[in-house]
Scaffold this active site. Sequence first.
Site, PDB file in Angstrom:
ATOM      1  N   ASP A  59       0.877  -1.171   0.000  1.00 28.09           N
ATOM      2  CA  ASP A  59       0.000   0.000   0.000  1.00 28.09           C
ATOM      3  C   ASP A  59       0.912   1.218   0.000  1.00 28.09           C
ATOM      4  O   ASP A  59       1.595   1.492   0.999  1.00 28.09           O
ATOM      5  CB  ASP A  59      -0.896  -0.021   1.233  1.00 28.09           C
ATOM      6  CG  ASP A  59      -1.836   1.176   1.311  1.00 28.09           C
ATOM      7  OD1 ASP A  59      -1.681   2.130   0.518  1.00 28.09           O
ATOM      8  OD2 ASP A  59      -2.726   1.165   2.186  1.00 28.09           O
ATOM      9  N   SER A 137       1.176  11.071 -16.329  1.00 30.40           N
ATOM     10  CA  SER A 137      -0.012  11.305 -17.152  1.00 30.40           C
ATOM     11  C   SER A 137       0.267  12.533 -18.003  1.00 30.40           C
ATOM     12  O   SER A 137       1.127  13.354 -17.660  1.00 30.40           O
ATOM     13  CB  SER A 137      -1.226  11.574 -16.242  1.00 30.40           C
ATOM     14  OG  SER A 137      -2.318  12.099 -16.973  1.00 30.40           O
ATOM     15  N   TYR A 150      -5.793  16.207  -8.953  1.00 29.05           N
ATOM     16  CA  TYR A 150      -5.084  15.144  -9.679  1.00 29.05           C
ATOM     17  C   TYR A 150      -3.895  15.712 -10.442  1.00 29.05           C
ATOM     18  O   TYR A 150      -2.774  15.183 -10.357  1.00 29.05           O
ATOM     19  CB  TYR A 150      -6.045  14.437 -10.623  1.00 29.05           C
ATOM     20  CG  TYR A 150      -5.402  13.346 -11.442  1.00 29.05           C
ATOM     21  CD1 TYR A 150      -5.078  12.119 -10.865  1.00 29.05           C
ATOM     22  CD2 TYR A 150      -5.114  13.531 -12.791  1.00 29.05           C
ATOM     23  CE1 TYR A 150      -4.480  11.112 -11.608  1.00 29.05           C
ATOM     24  CE2 TYR A 150      -4.521  12.528 -13.543  1.00 29.05           C
ATOM     25  CZ  TYR A 150      -4.210  11.325 -12.949  1.00 29.05           C
ATOM     26  OH  TYR A 150      -3.615  10.334 -13.684  1.00 29.05           O
ATOM     27  N   LYS A 154       0.192  15.062 -10.108  1.00 29.55           N
ATOM     28  CA  LYS A 154       1.019  14.597 -11.222  1.00 29.55           C
ATOM     29  C   LYS A 154       2.081  15.626 -11.599  1.00 29.55           C
ATOM     30  O   LYS A 154       3.209  15.266 -11.955  1.00 29.55           O
ATOM     31  CB  LYS A 154       0.141  14.254 -12.425  1.00 29.55           C
ATOM     32  CG  LYS A 154      -0.773  13.053 -12.205  1.00 29.55           C
ATOM     33  CD  LYS A 154       0.023  11.791 -11.902  1.00 29.55           C
ATOM     34  CE  LYS A 154      -0.878  10.555 -11.867  1.00 29.55           C
ATOM     35  NZ  LYS A 154      -0.114   9.313 -11.594  1.00 29.55           N
TER      36      LYS A 154
END
Length: 276
Positions: A59, A137, A150, A154
Amino acid sequence: MSNDRVALITGTSTGIGLATAVRAARAGFRTVATLRDPARADRLREAAGDAELDIRPLDVTDAASVRAAFEGVLADYGRLDVLVNNAGAGHVGTLEQEPVSAVRETMEVNFFGVVETTKAALPALRASGGRVITVTSIGGAVGQPFNEAYCAAKFAVEGMMESLAPVAAAQGVTVCVVEPGAVATEFVNNIGVDERLFADAGPYAESLQKYIANVTKSFEGAQTADEVAEVILGAMTADAPAFRIQTSKQAEEFTGLKFADRDGSAVQRLTTGWLA
């Protein structure tokens, strides 16, 4: 390829991580495929077939779990040659309408999880002259509407890795980032787009609906997870992979727009158009 090279890949229960683990094993890596919940490994085992995988719990948001995973790999194999940071979670929302805790949670998974695993891996990678490959991404290069948290995570990952790369290189460790665009995986299905999201959007609801419609359309021509995994495998095996690697022509064009956009106007015209 010699079969003594050890690769640890995070987030392998589905999608890009699963496909990368299978390809790495078939390419001759001793592949440690990690996932938060080993009970969800059935699909991974089925996809692997006769390819040998070492499936272990990890994890990325739990420092003790990270430490135990890397200590276990070194105890059993004596080395680590490649870390593929793939684990992550999508998030859709806008700042005014969501709690700061949601932003923190997104950062924990997508940024601090990468910090934890990379830090844990570096001593072994220095010893082996290995490499860190992080799946980011196109959202790590171009900020996108309703993806503030998000994209922030990133962007942070890319900034950290771009800064780390020359430092690591001086110690014989290669660092690179892989930037997929639209990929046909369960990642998109897991970001919580439903009627409640629109109901909670308040004055932003109409813009959010237009954004989601645009994103849905963009996924009609999405890459497969296997196609992205092939690019990642290339970064794992190339003599000198580039620091920044896009996985498709669409991703190249999208990130290229940002890198040529000195005043930010081109990106703003594009992303504002998604909400029109």
